[in-house]
Enzyme design. Structure first.
Site, PDB file in Angstrom:
ATOM      1  N   HIS A  46      -3.099 -16.565   9.010  1.00  0.00           N
ATOM      2  CA  HIS A  46      -3.752 -17.749   8.601  1.00  0.00           C
ATOM      3  C   HIS A  46      -2.438 -18.674   7.876  1.00  0.00           C
ATOM      4  CE1 HIS A  46      -7.807 -17.362   9.639  1.00  0.00           C
ATOM      5  NE2 HIS A  46      -7.763 -16.039   8.978  1.00  0.00           N
ATOM      6  N   SER A 338     -11.085 -11.626   4.742  1.00  0.00           N
ATOM      7  CA  SER A 338     -10.123 -12.527   5.209  1.00  0.00           C
ATOM      8  C   SER A 338      -9.666 -13.432   3.976  1.00  0.00           C
ATOM      9  CB  SER A 338     -10.723 -13.171   6.347  1.00  0.00           C
ATOM     10  OG  SER A 338      -9.937 -14.119   7.065  1.00  0.00           O
TER      11      SER A 338
HETATM   12  C1  LIG Z   1     -14.618  -9.920  11.371  1.00  0.00           C
HETATM   13  C2  LIG Z   1     -13.339  -9.789  10.605  1.00  0.00           C
HETATM   14  C3  LIG Z   1     -12.392 -10.956  11.076  1.00  0.00           C
HETATM   15  C4  LIG Z   1     -11.257 -11.026  10.105  1.00  0.00           C
HETATM   16  N1  LIG Z   1     -10.273 -11.864  10.570  1.00  0.00           N
HETATM   17  C5  LIG Z   1      -9.056 -11.923  10.053  1.00  0.00           C
HETATM   18  C6  LIG Z   1      -8.104 -12.789  10.297  1.00  0.00           C
HETATM   19  O1  LIG Z   1      -8.111 -13.362  11.450  1.00  0.00           O
HETATM   20  N2  LIG Z   1      -6.950 -12.838   9.694  1.00  0.00           N
HETATM   21  C7  LIG Z   1      -6.761 -12.253   8.390  1.00  0.00           C
HETATM   22  O2  LIG Z   1      -5.730 -12.532   7.641  1.00  0.00           O
HETATM   23  N3  LIG Z   1      -7.778 -11.417   8.169  1.00  0.00           N
HETATM   24  C8  LIG Z   1      -8.839 -11.222   8.740  1.00  0.00           C
HETATM   25  N4  LIG Z   1      -9.774 -10.334   8.324  1.00  0.00           N
HETATM   26  C9  LIG Z   1      -9.633  -9.518   7.026  1.00  0.00           C
HETATM   27  C10 LIG Z   1      -8.818  -8.374   7.260  1.00  0.00           C
HETATM   28  O3  LIG Z   1      -9.315  -7.993   8.385  1.00  0.00           O
HETATM   29  C11 LIG Z   1      -8.891  -7.134   6.177  1.00  0.00           C
HETATM   30  O4  LIG Z   1      -8.560  -8.105   5.165  1.00  0.00           O
HETATM   31  C12 LIG Z   1      -8.041  -6.358   6.369  1.00  0.00           C
HETATM   32  O5  LIG Z   1      -8.091  -5.592   7.432  1.00  0.00           O
HETATM   33  C13 LIG Z   1      -8.541  -5.077   5.094  1.00  0.00           C
HETATM   34  O6  LIG Z   1      -7.631  -4.105   5.526  1.00  0.00           O
HETATM   35  P1  LIG Z   1      -7.667  -2.755   4.393  1.00  0.00           P
HETATM   36  O7  LIG Z   1      -6.297  -2.069   4.650  1.00  0.00           O
HETATM   37  O8  LIG Z   1      -7.891  -3.138   3.182  1.00  0.00           O
HETATM   38  O9  LIG Z   1      -9.145  -1.922   4.738  1.00  0.00           O
HETATM   39  P2  LIG Z   1      -9.187  -0.846   5.761  1.00  0.00           P
HETATM   40  O10 LIG Z   1      -8.801  -1.613   7.344  1.00  0.00           O
HETATM   41  O11 LIG Z   1     -10.744  -0.712   5.578  1.00  0.00           O
HETATM   42  O12 LIG Z   1      -8.684   0.338   5.488  1.00  0.00           O
HETATM   43  C14 LIG Z   1      -8.873   1.206   4.416  1.00  0.00           C
HETATM   44  C15 LIG Z   1      -9.054   2.364   4.906  1.00  0.00           C
HETATM   45  O13 LIG Z   1      -9.106   3.454   3.733  1.00  0.00           O
HETATM   46  C16 LIG Z   1      -9.730   4.627   4.231  1.00  0.00           C
HETATM   47  N5  LIG Z   1     -10.523   5.104   3.289  1.00  0.00           N
HETATM   48  C17 LIG Z   1     -11.670   4.857   2.620  1.00  0.00           C
HETATM   49  N6  LIG Z   1     -12.132   5.621   1.904  1.00  0.00           N
HETATM   50  C18 LIG Z   1     -11.270   6.540   1.645  1.00  0.00           C
HETATM   51  C19 LIG Z   1     -11.205   7.819   0.797  1.00  0.00           C
HETATM   52  N7  LIG Z   1     -12.164   8.085   0.047  1.00  0.00           N
HETATM   53  N8  LIG Z   1     -10.137   8.687   1.298  1.00  0.00           N
HETATM   54  C20 LIG Z   1      -9.172   8.381   2.375  1.00  0.00           C
HETATM   55  N9  LIG Z   1      -9.267   7.271   2.721  1.00  0.00           N
HETATM   56  C21 LIG Z   1     -10.350   6.548   2.817  1.00  0.00           C
HETATM   57  C22 LIG Z   1     -10.740   4.097   5.371  1.00  0.00           C
HETATM   58  O14 LIG Z   1     -10.887   5.198   6.407  1.00  0.00           O
HETATM   59  C23 LIG Z   1      -9.579   2.859   6.126  1.00  0.00           C
HETATM   60  O15 LIG Z   1      -8.881   3.347   7.150  1.00  0.00           O
HETATM   61  C24 LIG Z   1     -10.934 -10.230   9.168  1.00  0.00           C
HETATM   62  C25 LIG Z   1     -11.824  -9.165   8.714  1.00  0.00           C
HETATM   63  C26 LIG Z   1     -13.140  -9.063   9.586  1.00  0.00           C
HETATM   64  C27 LIG Z   1     -13.892  -7.810   9.505  1.00  0.00           C
END
Ligand SMILES: Cc1cc2nc3c(=O)[nH]c(=O)nc-3n(C[C@H](O)[C@H](O)[C@H](O)COP(=O)(O)OP(=O)(O)OC[C@H]3O[C@@H](n4cnc5c(N)ncnc54)[C@H](O)[C@@H]3O)c2cc1C
Length: 486
Positions: A46, A338
């Site tokens: 974005h 997001s």
């Molecule tokens: C429908 C949708 C549309 C979106 N569109 C956009 C977009 O276009 N642009 C944008 O900027 N953002 C977007 N977002 C937001 C973006 O996808 C998220 O902010 C981002 O993917 C979050 O990543 P993360 O690494 O924090 O979480 P995650 O991808 O959830 O990674 C966390 C990891 O931690 C692991 N985990 C959890 N608990 C444990 C534990 N106890 N021990 C070991 N491992 C563990 C999980 O297995 C997981 O792999 C969107 C989100 C969604 C759902």
């Protein structure tokens, strides 16, 4: 220790691998980028105009956008700066465009422009709704492949010394007298003084393990349709409607792989593991997309897939990016709804600063290399001379296993060498199975290649680890069990 190998954890690992540190990423799933938000989102980097300037999201979104422009190419991840439009269909929506432009300017977003008049809009986006009256144009908005980006960041972090422990789940965090001591996992205890919580949907549970239980994460589902790439060129920019109070609205956008993506809707759900699309939700997505692009109604028969992702929402709607005096060495990178994908590199820099503030000594390595080579896609991209070279060296590069996406055995083998152990791991690294036939043709080939390379039975190959085996019985065994083997 970094908990979670989604886009946020992987990007933090890559950022910290610039320093002389021992970095371990702990991920409970069987691969990087297998968590719902990272593998199933819109893939938009974005521009950063819609969040209110006082929020953490606003501060980190436009900054993240600028950093990705530099580092996505460094790590060889797909990235296209195609620009976005927020489209006004009615006079009363004009005020939102003006508000976003002002907000964007405060947030540091460059070159925002309001384009008025449907003729000019149709010149730039020929299949847009003819009733569109104006749009906010943000030229720095870009698209990527979120799982490829996360894998690329994780690989580059590993090239710079970080370790990733897969299928390793954190079950407890030991804190004594306000100091972090160790983490308990399903595979044993690991001593550590610094933990970054990037556990996505489970970040509230992990934070509570360290004694910080000040927030809850609740999942908000977003569903999508994907159109076949025969529609390549039909949509040129990321198209947003004027948003609703809970989401940016249903988007129509091209993907980096020439498909068209429509979605997501936004519905709160109870279960953090809910991965089901619903006919009602998909209808909502389709009618939302038609408001921006009514011509898509004629294209419904060339949709090839649907999927959904869960946003990790908090009550404040903002990122939780904090260190704590009461648990020294613990940092939360939580509530990454997001634009968490966009903000990830800016989040990573903030985490590095919080760790330093908490007492972690960080001196930069001379040996840090920001560059990573992606898997060679010359055959897929019909770069004939290079493809010939590859095939002369190793004929597996001439053996196409996924016809729709033109993926070769050579690419699949390379993905396995880089750590893929499941069908989805191959899919996310090579696109095998993502085309029109949705893996009807390539699955059996890839199962055989995986079994051969990993030295396991084809029956032990899984879709995404755990219990997701694809082949349960050999045909003869099944007949015998059913008493039909005579
Ligand atoms: C429908 C949708 C549309 C979106 N569109 C956009 C977009 O276009 N642009 C944008 O900027 N953002 C977007 N977002 C937001 C973006 O996808 C998220 O902010 C981002 O993917 C979050 O990543 P993360 O690494 O924090 O979480 P995650 O991808 O959830 O990674 C966390 C990891 O931690 C692991 N985990 C959890 N608990 C444990 C534990 N106890 N021990 C070991 N491992 C563990 C999980 O297995 C997981 O792999 C969107 C989100 C969604 C759902």
């Amino acid at each position: 220790m970094i908990i979670g190998a989604g886009i946020v954890g992987s990007t933090i690992a890559r950022e910290l691998s610039r320093y002389y540190l021992k970095i371990i990423v702990v991920e409970k799933k069987s691969d990087v980028a297998f968590g719902s938000p990272t593998k199933a989102n819109t893939g938009i980097i974005h521009a950063g105009y819609d969040d209110k300037p006082e929020t953490v999201r606003a501060k980190l979104c436009s900054k993240g956008n600028a950093i990705w422009h530099k580092i996505a190419p460094e790590v060889g991840a797909p990235f296209k700066e195609i620009g976005s439009f927020v489209v006004a269909l009615k006079e009363e929506e004009m005020s939102v465009l003006k508000e976003f432009k002002e907000r964007g300017e405060k947030n540091g977003v460059p070159d925002l422009e309001i384009i008025e008049g449907h003729e000019e809009l149709l010149k730039r986006e020929p299949n847009l709704n003819r009733e569109a009256i104006a749009a906010l144009y943000a030229p720095t908005a870009a698209i990527t492949s979120p799982y490829e980006l996360a894998i690329a960041m994780a690989e580059n972090a590993m090239e710079n010394g970080a370790k990733i422990l897969l299928e390793t789940e954190i079950t407890d965090i030991m804190v004594k007298k306000g100091e972090l001591r160790s983490i308990q996992t399903n595979k044993g205890r690991i001593r550590t003084s610094y933990v970054v919580n990037a556990a996505g949907l489970q970040a509230d549970e992990v934070s509570a393990m360290a004694g910080i239980d000040s927030f809850n994460i609740h999942p908000r589902k977003g569903e999508y349709y994907v159109f076949d790439k025969v529609l390549n060129g039909f949509v040129k920019h990321v198209l947003f409607p004027v948003p609703t109070p809970i989401s940016k609205g249903i988007v129509v956008a091209p993907t980096v792989d020439d498909n068209i993506l429509i979605g997501p809707n936004a519905n709160d759900v109870e279960d953090k593991n809910d991965s089901a699309t619903t006919s009602r939700g998909l209808d909502e997505v389709f009618s939302g997309a038609l408001r921006l692009m009514p011509k898509l109604a004629e294209k419904k028969n060339i949709m090839i897939a649907n999927f959904c992702g869960l946003r990790p929402e908090t009550d404040t709607n903002d990122f939780i990016l904090e260190s704590y005096d009461e648990v020294r060495g613990f940092v939360n990178a939580a509530g990454m709804r997001s634009p968490g994908l966009t903000a990830a590199p800016a989040v990573a820099q903030t985490v590095a600063a919080l760790l330093r503030k908490s007492g972690l000594e960080m001196s930069e390595k001379d040996s840090f290399s920001p560059f990573r080579k992606p898997i060679d896609q010359s055959v897929r991209r019909l770069a004939i001379e290079r493809a010939k070279e590859l095939i002369a060296r190793d004929p597996t590069w001439g053996h196409v296993v996924c016809r729709c996406e033109r993926v070769t055995e050579g690419e699949v083998l390379e993905a396995i060498r880089r750590g893929a152990t499941t069908l989805d791991g191959i899919k996310f690294r090579t696109r095998a199975g993502m085309g029109r036939c949705q893996s009807g043709f390539c699955t059996s080939h890839i199962i055989k290649i995986l079994a051969g390379e990993l030295g396991i039975s084809v029956k032990d190959v899984t879709k995404r680890g755990g219990n997701s085996r694809l082949l349960l019985y050999e045909t003869k065994e099944l007949l015998r069990r059913a008493g039909l083997d005579d």
